[in-house]
Design an enzyme around this catalytic site. Structure first.
Site, PDB file in Angstrom:
ATOM      1  CE  LYS A 161      -2.194   1.234   3.778  1.00 47.98           C
ATOM      2  NZ  LYS A 161      -1.662   2.611   4.048  1.00 47.98           N
ATOM      3  CG  ASP A 171      -6.936   3.905   2.794  1.00 49.69           C
ATOM      4  OD1 ASP A 171      -7.952   3.712   2.087  1.00 49.69           O
ATOM      5  OD2 ASP A 171      -6.678   5.016   3.298  1.00 49.69           O
TER       6      ASP A 171
END
Length: 214
Positions: A121, A139
């Protein structure tokens, strides 16, 4: 409504109503953004923005941070989540940048993920914002909003990422990342989403199912 049409309508609304999406993290260069994104894991951008000025003043570049000790960094990050591991990761990241990348934050996902404390991420965020790579970081906000809007039924962040990248054109992905995050942060919140003031509710699977009132 088929999925392609759903994407088209939702992202048309974003383009027309949120024309300038951008990260809320404050940074002046790629190294500062990398530090900020690493600190933002399980922490709010607002909190991160309160601690990074002190970090950047003392450690403006990888060289200075690579020479720091844990006891130097920890007091500066102790108010963020997981300060022990993040302090160690920052030092390790700076050393790796110095040793392997000539102090330059790399653009490749694999190279970014070779840095201590940088997962998929975080790598996607850096690649997207700094290098305009056509990737989308998923997220908790992006995951939640994507499900509620009916953009993805993926059970994992990777599955949601694949759905988003399948339907969102490469040139739109950086903006899409910010649109979904900010929508989840301020409107489509985890608890008590503000459906009454949301311009997307006519396409929102969550709202139309009646769950919004529960």
């Amino acid at each position: 409504m088929d999925k392609a049409k759903r994407y088209e309508e939702i992202f048309r609304w974003f383009r027309e109503n949120r024309p300038d999406p951008h990260t809320e993290l404050k940074y002046a260069n790629p190294f500062q953004l990398l530090v900020s994104v690493m600190l933002s894991a399980q922490c709010t951008d607002k909190r991160v923005n309160t601690v990074t000025p002190g970090i950047f003043a003392k450690y403006p570049d990888p060289k200075t941070m690579s020479n720091a000790e844990f006891d130097d960094i920890f007091p500066l990050v102790k108010s963020v989540s997981y300060p022990n591991s993040k302090a160690r990761h920052l030092i390790g990241m700076a050393k790796k940048l110095m040793e392997d990348f000539n102090s330059v934050v790399p653009s490749g996902i694999a190279e970014l993920m070779s840095l201590p404390g940088v997962g998929h991420k975080t790598a996607n965020v850096i690649a997207s914002i700094i290098y305009k790579e056509p990737v989308i970081a998923v997220d908790t906000h992006v995951f939640r909003v994507s499900h509620r809007l009916g953009l993805s039924d993926g059970k994992t962040a990777d599955a949601v990422e694949k759905d988003l990248e399948r339907f969102i054109s490469p040139g739109t992905r950086t903006d899409a990342h910010h649109w979904l995050i900010l929508h989840g942060r301020y409107t489509c919140t985890a608890r008590s989403p503000k459906c009454g003031e949301c311009g997307l509710k006519k396409w929102c699977r969550y709202y139309l199912s009646g769950n919004a009132g529960n």
